[in-house]
Design a protein around this motif. Structure first.
Motif: not given
Length: 423
Positions: A351-370
């Motif tokens: 079923t694929g993969y999700d992006l995991d940038f939870g360790w990026v402590d900066l306000p740069v991610l969109d609603e898909w975590g991209y």
């Protein structure tokens, strides 16, 4: 071993093909940098493929900058362990400054630059390139929590070979490249296979005398030269389309396409999309016939017009479309399956993969975590991304396309954030 605190001009996080391609261009630009790789060995996510895995794209698509494929079998399909060696050889050939076993746990802004908190200590950098690839966090549907404990569950990320499965049949959920290849392998190994069909497209292995990947590569590399537009992320209908799946192809046994209808004729049981589970009973959408039709139509709707336009514009003498007539076979199916009654001992979540940038402590991610970006240049100055799905175009995350995106990012970095730019 700790770093004792170090400072670098540019930190590249991820030592797979995206990070190494970025390192190559940084070296060409004369920019001091460091590549951190979380694994203890080079080879990126290729280590995580199953034993019989082969590249789906022919070897001639191995186009990492500075080291395109030059082996004896350009039309072959490199097996997993050779892909790993190719990546390792590339790192050695390009003298990439890689530190292995260095997972980054947190990335934060600090003093006009960045500070990465790693297992070995802190690294300060003026610039950071996120190059952790698209295969970050295996995605497992919530229905998995409602299956009985005696059913073995694993994601395709952890599948290695048929012999490792529990006794009985298997339910494979998802028909992207991994799901169809695993279902085919299990069936050939004598396992009774049930397959929940998703919306990933089917394509022929060859079209008008060439492998379909050859046409795709030519349109990507040379389409603009002959006035044929190769789709970019701006052409997608929605941002969510960046996470679409790859078509049903395999590089095993010399390369072939995988037809869901053909698998059904051979004895694989097909169902609609898995929707829910309760105990040993799982339920599927009652639309298998419609799904198979959509799977078969995608090539003619999306790929064939691009290929035909490129063939015509480039003046290529290609034979006519010689594909066999369409197959309209629709197997018997059901909207419900009792895993216990069917003798199913294993469920494989392809079923694929999700992006995991939870360790990026900066306000740069969109609603898909991209990361929010323009061709890898994020909205936060000095932060870049390479190797993500549809960063710029469909090949952005694969060997054939990652080098061009890395070159674009490094050119921007050198111009706006390079050594001379900061003086």
């Amino acid at each position: 071993m700790g770093y004792g605190g170090i400072d670098v001009h540019t930190l590249v996080i991820g030592g797979g093909q995206a990070g190494l391609a970025t390192s190559y261009w940084l070296s060409q630009a004369g920019l001091q940098h460091l590549v951190l790789e979380r694994q203890a060995r080079l080879g990126g996510s290729w280590h995580d493929r199953w034993d019989s895995f082969c590249l789906v794209a022919p070897n001639y698509t191995l186009l990492l900058p500075g080291m395109p494929y030059a082996g004896p079998d350009p039309n072959g399909f490199m097996p997993r362990d050779e892909v790993v060696r190719y990546v390792q050889d590339y790192a050695e050939r390009t003298a990439a400054p890689v530190r292995l076993g260095s997972a980054v746990r947190r990335l934060a802004a600090a003093n006009g630059g960045f500070e990465a908190h790693t297992d070995g200590g802190r690294v300060k950098a003026r610039n950071v390139v996120l190059a952790t690839g698209p295969y970050q966090k295996p995605r497992i549907p919530g229905a998995s929590r409602h299956l009985p404990s005696h059913i073995r569950q694993l994601h395709s990320h952890h599948y290695r070979r048929p012999a490792e499965l529990a006794g009985g049949g298997a339910l494979v959920v998802g028909t992207g490249q991994s799901g169809t290849q695993i279902a085919e392998e299990l069936h050939q190994a004598g396992c009774e296979v049930h397959l929940a069909v998703s919306s990933c497209p089917g394509v022929p292995r060859r079209y008008r005398g060439r492998d379909v990947i050859w046409w795709l590569l030519q349109a990507f590399l040379h389409g603009d030269e002959v006035g044929v537009h190769f789709p970019t992320v701006d052409d997608l209908p929605t941002p969510a389309a960046r996470f679409g799946c790859f078509p049903h192809l395999s590089g095993k046994d010399g390369g072939h396409d995988i037809s869901l209808r053909r698998l059904a004729r051979q004895g694989v049981r097909l169902y609609g999309r898995l929707e829910s589970a309760s105990g040993s009973r799982v339920r599927f959408s009652d639309d298998l016939a419609q799904r198979l039709t959509e799977v078969d139509q995608t090539f003619d709707q999306e790929f064939r017009p691009l290929f035909d336009a490129y063939i015509a514009a480039a003046g290529i003498e290609a034979p006519a479309d010689d594909r066999p007539p369409p197959d309209d076979f629709v197997p018997c199916t059901s909207a419900e399956l009792d895993l216990h009654a069917a003798g199913i001992g294993t469920v494989i979540w392809a079923t694929g993969y999700d992006l995991d940038f939870g360790w990026v402590d900066l306000p740069v991610l969109d609603e898909w975590g991209y990361p929010r970006h323009t061709r890898g240049v994020t909205i936060h100055p000095g932060l870049y991304a390479v190797g993500l799905p549809w960063l710029h175009s469909e090949p952005s995350s694969v060997f054939a396309g990652v080098g061009a995106d890395a070159a674009h990012v490094v050119e921007h970095l050198a111009t706006h954030r390079g050594i001379h730019a900061v003086r």
